[in-house]
Design a protein around this motif. Structure first.
Motif, PDB file in Angstrom:
ATOM      1  N   ASP A  94       0.869  -1.177   0.000  1.00  0.00           N
ATOM      2  CA  ASP A  94       0.000   0.000   0.000  1.00  0.00           C
ATOM      3  C   ASP A  94       0.909   1.230   0.000  1.00  0.00           C
ATOM      4  O   ASP A  94       1.369   1.681   1.056  1.00  0.00           O
ATOM      5  N   VAL A  95       1.180   1.758  -1.182  1.00  0.00           N
ATOM      6  CA  VAL A  95       2.121   2.858  -1.346  1.00  0.00           C
ATOM      7  C   VAL A  95       1.675   4.079  -0.549  1.00  0.00           C
ATOM      8  O   VAL A  95       2.505   4.772   0.061  1.00  0.00           O
ATOM      9  N   ALA A  96       0.390   4.320  -0.517  1.00  0.00           N
ATOM     10  CA  ALA A  96      -0.110   5.485   0.218  1.00  0.00           C
ATOM     11  C   ALA A  96       0.204   5.355   1.711  1.00  0.00           C
ATOM     12  O   ALA A  96       0.591   6.335   2.357  1.00  0.00           O
ATOM     13  N   ARG A  97       0.061   4.159   2.266  1.00  0.00           N
ATOM     14  CA  ARG A  97       0.375   3.954   3.686  1.00  0.00           C
ATOM     15  C   ARG A  97       1.863   4.108   3.957  1.00  0.00           C
ATOM     16  O   ARG A  97       2.266   4.647   4.988  1.00  0.00           O
ATOM     17  N   VAL A  98       2.691   3.630   3.035  1.00  0.00           N
ATOM     18  CA  VAL A  98       4.142   3.784   3.203  1.00  0.00           C
ATOM     19  C   VAL A  98       4.507   5.262   3.192  1.00  0.00           C
ATOM     20  O   VAL A  98       5.271   5.732   4.036  1.00  0.00           O
ATOM     21  N   ARG A  99       3.927   6.007   2.243  1.00  0.00           N
ATOM     22  CA  ARG A  99       4.202   7.450   2.186  1.00  0.00           C
ATOM     23  C   ARG A  99       3.701   8.160   3.438  1.00  0.00           C
ATOM     24  O   ARG A  99       4.358   9.063   3.953  1.00  0.00           O
ATOM     25  N   ALA A 100       2.548   7.732   3.941  1.00  0.00           N
ATOM     26  CA  ALA A 100       2.011   8.342   5.161  1.00  0.00           C
ATOM     27  C   ALA A 100       2.906   8.034   6.356  1.00  0.00           C
ATOM     28  O   ALA A 100       3.139   8.906   7.200  1.00  0.00           O
TER      29      ALA A 100
ATOM     30  N   GLY B  51      14.280   5.131  12.061  1.00  0.00           N
ATOM     31  CA  GLY B  51      13.192   5.493  11.150  1.00  0.00           C
ATOM     32  C   GLY B  51      12.496   4.266  10.589  1.00  0.00           C
ATOM     33  O   GLY B  51      11.264   4.205  10.528  1.00  0.00           O
ATOM     34  N   TYR B  52      13.292   3.270  10.170  1.00  0.00           N
ATOM     35  CA  TYR B  52      12.701   2.035   9.650  1.00  0.00           C
ATOM     36  C   TYR B  52      11.855   1.350  10.723  1.00  0.00           C
ATOM     37  O   TYR B  52      10.761   0.857  10.449  1.00  0.00           O
ATOM     38  N   LYS B  53      12.368   1.341  11.927  1.00  0.00           N
ATOM     39  CA  LYS B  53      11.653   0.721  13.038  1.00  0.00           C
ATOM     40  C   LYS B  53      10.323   1.437  13.293  1.00  0.00           C
ATOM     41  O   LYS B  53       9.278   0.792  13.467  1.00  0.00           O
ATOM     42  N   ALA B  54      10.350   2.767  13.280  1.00  0.00           N
ATOM     43  CA  ALA B  54       9.126   3.542  13.484  1.00  0.00           C
ATOM     44  C   ALA B  54       8.135   3.293  12.348  1.00  0.00           C
ATOM     45  O   ALA B  54       6.925   3.166  12.584  1.00  0.00           O
ATOM     46  N   MET B  55       8.644   3.204  11.118  1.00  0.00           N
ATOM     47  CA  MET B  55       7.750   2.941   9.985  1.00  0.00           C
ATOM     48  C   MET B  55       7.112   1.561  10.103  1.00  0.00           C
ATOM     49  O   MET B  55       5.919   1.405   9.826  1.00  0.00           O
ATOM     50  N   ARG B  56       7.891   0.554  10.514  1.00  0.00           N
ATOM     51  CA  ARG B  56       7.327  -0.794  10.697  1.00  0.00           C
ATOM     52  C   ARG B  56       6.235  -0.778  11.743  1.00  0.00           C
ATOM     53  O   ARG B  56       5.183  -1.396  11.578  1.00  0.00           O
ATOM     54  N   ARG B  57       6.489  -0.062  12.846  1.00  0.00           N
ATOM     55  CA  ARG B  57       5.467   0.052  13.890  1.00  0.00           C
ATOM     56  C   ARG B  57       4.224   0.722  13.336  1.00  0.00           C
ATOM     57  O   ARG B  57       3.106   0.281  13.562  1.00  0.00           O
ATOM     58  N   TRP B  58       4.408   1.823  12.621  1.00  0.00           N
ATOM     59  CA  TRP B  58       3.298   2.588  12.082  1.00  0.00           C
ATOM     60  C   TRP B  58       2.501   1.758  11.080  1.00  0.00           C
ATOM     61  O   TRP B  58       1.274   1.843  11.016  1.00  0.00           O
ATOM     62  N   LEU B  59       3.198   0.947  10.312  1.00  0.00           N
ATOM     63  CA  LEU B  59       2.542   0.109   9.302  1.00  0.00           C
ATOM     64  C   LEU B  59       2.000  -1.199   9.880  1.00  0.00           C
ATOM     65  O   LEU B  59       1.378  -1.976   9.164  1.00  0.00           O
ATOM     66  N   GLY B  60       2.270  -1.447  11.172  1.00  0.00           N
ATOM     67  CA  GLY B  60       1.779  -2.685  11.781  1.00  0.00           C
ATOM     68  C   GLY B  60       2.652  -3.860  11.464  1.00  0.00           C
ATOM     69  O   GLY B  60       2.168  -4.988  11.353  1.00  0.00           O
ATOM     70  N   GLY B  61       3.941  -3.606  11.292  1.00  0.00           N
ATOM     71  CA  GLY B  61       4.895  -4.676  10.957  1.00  0.00           C
ATOM     72  C   GLY B  61       5.043  -5.668  12.077  1.00  0.00           C
ATOM     73  O   GLY B  61       4.721  -5.400  13.237  1.00  0.00           O
ATOM     74  N   ARG B  62       5.587  -6.821  11.748  1.00  0.00           N
ATOM     75  CA  ARG B  62       5.749  -7.901  12.721  1.00  0.00           C
ATOM     76  C   ARG B  62       6.999  -7.735  13.571  1.00  0.00           C
ATOM     77  O   ARG B  62       7.120  -8.360  14.583  1.00  0.00           O
ATOM     78  N   ARG B  63       7.936  -6.894  13.161  1.00  0.00           N
ATOM     79  CA  ARG B  63       9.224  -6.832  13.844  1.00  0.00           C
ATOM     80  C   ARG B  63       9.340  -5.582  14.698  1.00  0.00           C
ATOM     81  O   ARG B  63      10.286  -4.837  14.609  1.00  0.00           O
ATOM     82  N   ASP B  64       8.386  -5.336  15.569  1.00  0.00           N
ATOM     83  CA  ASP B  64       8.405  -4.152  16.427  1.00  0.00           C
ATOM     84  C   ASP B  64       9.540  -4.184  17.431  1.00  0.00           C
ATOM     85  O   ASP B  64       9.980  -3.167  17.916  1.00  0.00           O
ATOM     86  N   ALA B  65      10.035  -5.380  17.784  1.00  0.00           N
ATOM     87  CA  ALA B  65      11.044  -5.498  18.830  1.00  0.00           C
ATOM     88  C   ALA B  65      12.447  -5.167  18.330  1.00  0.00           C
ATOM     89  O   ALA B  65      13.379  -5.147  19.095  1.00  0.00           O
ATOM     90  N   ASP B  66      12.626  -4.945  17.035  1.00  0.00           N
ATOM     91  CA  ASP B  66      13.960  -4.668  16.491  1.00  0.00           C
ATOM     92  C   ASP B  66      14.563  -3.423  17.045  1.00  0.00           C
ATOM     93  O   ASP B  66      14.147  -2.371  17.096  1.00  0.00           O
TER      94      ASP B  66
END
Length: 174
Positions: free
Chosen positions: A109-115, A159-174
């Protein structure tokens, strides 16, 4: 070897010819005739050549040579094992299913990634945009933003970690 160290080229050529047969027999006795047997022999002879100045003529030659040979044999065996466990031969490539042929952006979802990128603090956003969108190196981003290269890497990681959290990624503990 002592004659070779004294500059006797004929003795050195004879020694290398003898060592070639000995090394090949050593490898074959342990693992049989494998395609990488000659690699072990070649690496052994190269090491003998490069290390010939370290041989002490007052000591026996065989232990010195066999130490080199065993080391090259173990190196080659480890490399072969590493390659065999991680690579697939070209003649056994799996067939691609129609699902594999789908465009890589189909499930993104490109829009979610940009958001999620827009939600980052400015410094993190600038670092990620530089690294991923502008295809700049860490060094280039660091110079442009006046940061150290380590700071750029840490900022990007956060930043990558925050984006994963924001996107609901599985690797929040990184």
């Amino acid at each position: 070897m002592a004659s070779a160290q004294d500059g006797n080229q004929a003795a050195y050529a004879e020694l290398l010819a003898l060592l070639t047969g000995v090394a090949r027999a050593f490898v074959r006795a342990r693992i049989g005739a494998l395609p990488w047997t000659d690699d072990v022999v070649q690496e052994t002879l190269l090491t003998v050549h490069l290390a010939r100045h370290t041989y002490d003529p007052a000591r026996p030659f065989a232990p010195w040579f066999y130490a080199i040979l065993r080391s090259r044999f173990v190196d080659a065996a480890r490399k072969h094992k590493r390659v065999a466990t991680r690579e697939v031969g070209a003649d056994v490539l799996p067939d691609r299913t129609p699902a594999d042929r789908a465009a890589p952006d189909d499930d993104i979802d490109v829009a979610r990634v940009r958001a999620s990128l827009a939600a980052l603090p400015e410094r993190q956003r600038e670092v990620i945009v530089g690294l991923k969108y502008r295809d700049e190196s860490v060094r280039e981003v660091a110079a442009r933003l006046g940061l150290s290269e380590s700071a750029v890497k840490v900022t990007a990681h956060r930043g990558y970690k925050a984006m994963r959290r924001w996107l609901g990624g599985r690797r929040d503990a990184d």
